[in-house]
Write a protein that holds these residues in place. Sequence first.
Motif, PDB file in Angstrom:
ATOM      1  N   LEU A 122     -14.733  -5.586  47.861  1.00  0.00           N
ATOM      2  CA  LEU A 122     -14.482  -5.998  49.235  1.00  0.00           C
ATOM      3  C   LEU A 122     -13.342  -7.009  49.314  1.00  0.00           C
ATOM      4  N   VAL A 123     -13.334  -7.982  48.404  1.00  0.00           N
ATOM      5  CA  VAL A 123     -12.257  -8.969  48.361  1.00  0.00           C
ATOM      6  C   VAL A 123     -10.919  -8.273  48.107  1.00  0.00           C
ATOM      7  N   LEU A 124     -10.875  -7.348  47.160  1.00  0.00           N
ATOM      8  CA  LEU A 124      -9.629  -6.624  46.884  1.00  0.00           C
ATOM      9  C   LEU A 124      -9.166  -5.836  48.109  1.00  0.00           C
ATOM     10  N   HIS A 125     -10.101  -5.227  48.816  1.00  0.00           N
ATOM     11  CA  HIS A 125      -9.770  -4.472  50.032  1.00  0.00           C
ATOM     12  C   HIS A 125      -9.099  -5.388  51.055  1.00  0.00           C
ATOM     13  N   GLU A 126      -9.711  -6.526  51.336  1.00  0.00           N
ATOM     14  CA  GLU A 126      -9.160  -7.429  52.343  1.00  0.00           C
ATOM     15  C   GLU A 126      -7.840  -8.054  51.892  1.00  0.00           C
ATOM     16  N   LEU A 127      -7.707  -8.365  50.607  1.00  0.00           N
ATOM     17  CA  LEU A 127      -6.422  -8.844  50.095  1.00  0.00           C
ATOM     18  C   LEU A 127      -5.353  -7.764  50.205  1.00  0.00           C
ATOM     19  N   GLY A 128      -5.753  -6.502  50.052  1.00  0.00           N
ATOM     20  CA  GLY A 128      -4.817  -5.389  50.262  1.00  0.00           C
ATOM     21  C   GLY A 128      -4.272  -5.397  51.683  1.00  0.00           C
ATOM     22  N   HIS A 129      -5.143  -5.671  52.652  1.00  0.00           N
ATOM     23  CA  HIS A 129      -4.666  -5.782  54.041  1.00  0.00           C
ATOM     24  C   HIS A 129      -3.673  -6.928  54.190  1.00  0.00           C
ATOM     25  N   THR A 130      -3.973  -8.073  53.581  1.00  0.00           N
ATOM     26  CA  THR A 130      -3.056  -9.206  53.730  1.00  0.00           C
ATOM     27  C   THR A 130      -1.690  -8.900  53.112  1.00  0.00           C
ATOM     28  N   ALA A 131      -1.674  -8.014  52.114  1.00  0.00           N
ATOM     29  CA  ALA A 131      -0.408  -7.596  51.505  1.00  0.00           C
ATOM     30  C   ALA A 131       0.327  -6.585  52.387  1.00  0.00           C
ATOM     31  N   GLY A 132      -0.370  -6.027  53.394  1.00  0.00           N
ATOM     32  CA  GLY A 132       0.265  -5.086  54.316  1.00  0.00           C
ATOM     33  C   GLY A 132      -0.264  -3.672  54.261  1.00  0.00           C
ATOM     34  N   LEU A 133      -1.278  -3.408  53.435  1.00  0.00           N
ATOM     35  CA  LEU A 133      -1.820  -2.051  53.330  1.00  0.00           C
ATOM     36  C   LEU A 133      -2.726  -1.707  54.516  1.00  0.00           C
ATOM     37  N   PHE A 164      -3.071   5.974  43.835  1.00  0.00           N
ATOM     38  CA  PHE A 164      -1.704   5.851  43.327  1.00  0.00           C
ATOM     39  C   PHE A 164      -0.771   5.281  44.393  1.00  0.00           C
ATOM     40  N   LYS A 165      -0.871   5.786  45.613  1.00  0.00           N
ATOM     41  CA  LYS A 165       0.018   5.342  46.696  1.00  0.00           C
ATOM     42  C   LYS A 165      -0.202   3.859  47.011  1.00  0.00           C
ATOM     43  N   CYS A 166      -1.463   3.448  47.140  1.00  0.00           N
ATOM     44  CA  CYS A 166      -1.762   2.049  47.460  1.00  0.00           C
ATOM     45  C   CYS A 166      -1.381   1.121  46.310  1.00  0.00           C
ATOM     46  N   LYS A 167      -1.642   1.572  45.082  1.00  0.00           N
ATOM     47  CA  LYS A 167      -1.298   0.754  43.915  1.00  0.00           C
ATOM     48  C   LYS A 167       0.215   0.590  43.796  1.00  0.00           C
ATOM     49  N   THR A 168       0.963   1.648  44.073  1.00  0.00           N
ATOM     50  CA  THR A 168       2.425   1.586  44.029  1.00  0.00           C
ATOM     51  C   THR A 168       2.947   0.584  45.063  1.00  0.00           C
ATOM     52  N   PHE A 169       2.367   0.609  46.263  1.00  0.00           N
ATOM     53  CA  PHE A 169       2.730  -0.342  47.309  1.00  0.00           C
ATOM     54  C   PHE A 169       2.491  -1.777  46.844  1.00  0.00           C
ATOM     55  N   LEU A 170       1.318  -2.023  46.271  1.00  0.00           N
ATOM     56  CA  LEU A 170       0.963  -3.372  45.830  1.00  0.00           C
ATOM     57  C   LEU A 170       1.839  -3.842  44.672  1.00  0.00           C
ATOM     58  N   LYS A 171       2.174  -2.938  43.756  1.00  0.00           N
ATOM     59  CA  LYS A 171       3.076  -3.300  42.650  1.00  0.00           C
ATOM     60  C   LYS A 171       4.437  -3.718  43.181  1.00  0.00           C
ATOM     61  N   ALA A 172       4.906  -3.040  44.218  1.00  0.00           N
ATOM     62  CA  ALA A 172       6.194  -3.397  44.838  1.00  0.00           C
ATOM     63  C   ALA A 172       6.123  -4.777  45.495  1.00  0.00           C
ATOM     64  N   LYS A 173       4.921  -5.209  45.846  1.00  0.00           N
ATOM     65  CA  LYS A 173       4.708  -6.540  46.438  1.00  0.00           C
ATOM     66  C   LYS A 173       4.497  -7.608  45.367  1.00  0.00           C
ATOM     67  N   GLY A 174       4.525  -7.208  44.082  1.00  0.00           N
ATOM     68  CA  GLY A 174       4.394  -8.157  43.000  1.00  0.00           C
ATOM     69  C   GLY A 174       3.000  -8.236  42.377  1.00  0.00           C
ATOM     70  N   TRP A 175       2.077  -7.394  42.847  1.00  0.00           N
ATOM     71  CA  TRP A 175       0.742  -7.388  42.234  1.00  0.00           C
ATOM     72  C   TRP A 175       0.856  -6.825  40.829  1.00  0.00           C
ATOM     73  N   GLN A 176       0.077  -7.358  39.916  1.00  0.00           N
ATOM     74  CA  GLN A 176       0.048  -6.851  38.545  1.00  0.00           C
ATOM     75  C   GLN A 176      -1.329  -6.287  38.254  1.00  0.00           C
ATOM     76  N   PHE A 177      -1.361  -5.167  37.584  1.00  0.00           N
ATOM     77  CA  PHE A 177      -2.616  -4.503  37.233  1.00  0.00           C
ATOM     78  C   PHE A 177      -2.734  -4.419  35.715  1.00  0.00           C
ATOM     79  N   ILE A 178      -3.920  -4.627  35.240  1.00  0.00           N
ATOM     80  CA  ILE A 178      -4.169  -4.561  33.793  1.00  0.00           C
ATOM     81  C   ILE A 178      -4.581  -3.170  33.415  1.00  0.00           C
TER      82      ILE A 178
END
Length: 85
Positions: A33-44, A71-85
Motif C-alpha cells: 500500500l505504501v509503495l502504491h501511494e508513493l507511486g502516485h506521488t511520483a506521478g503514476l 514493466f511500464k510502471c517500473k520503467t516510469f519510476l526508474k526514469a524518476k530515479g527510483w532504484q530497484f533491487i
Amino acid sequence: MGCNGLGYKPGKACVVSDFRLSQENKNNQFYKLVLHELGHTAGLPHCEIKTCLMRDAKGGNPLDEEKDFCFKCKTFLKAKGWQFI
C-alpha cells in the motif's frame, strides 16, 4: 467500500491506513500500500494490470494479488530515479 490511502499525483505527500488490511498478512499488505501511494506521488496513475502495485483497488483489498510494479510502471519510476533491487 472505503479508502486505504491517498497520494497526490504528482505530489509530495501521501497517507495510508491499515484499518482495512488483512490481519494475517498486514505487514506485507501495508508495504504494498505504501509503495502504491508513493507511486502516485511520483506521478503514476492507476494501472490496468491485475498484478501491478498500481492497480486500482476499486473499494476492495486486492493487495494479495498484486506482486510488483509492472514493466511500464517500473520503467516510469526508474526514469524518476527510483532504484530497484
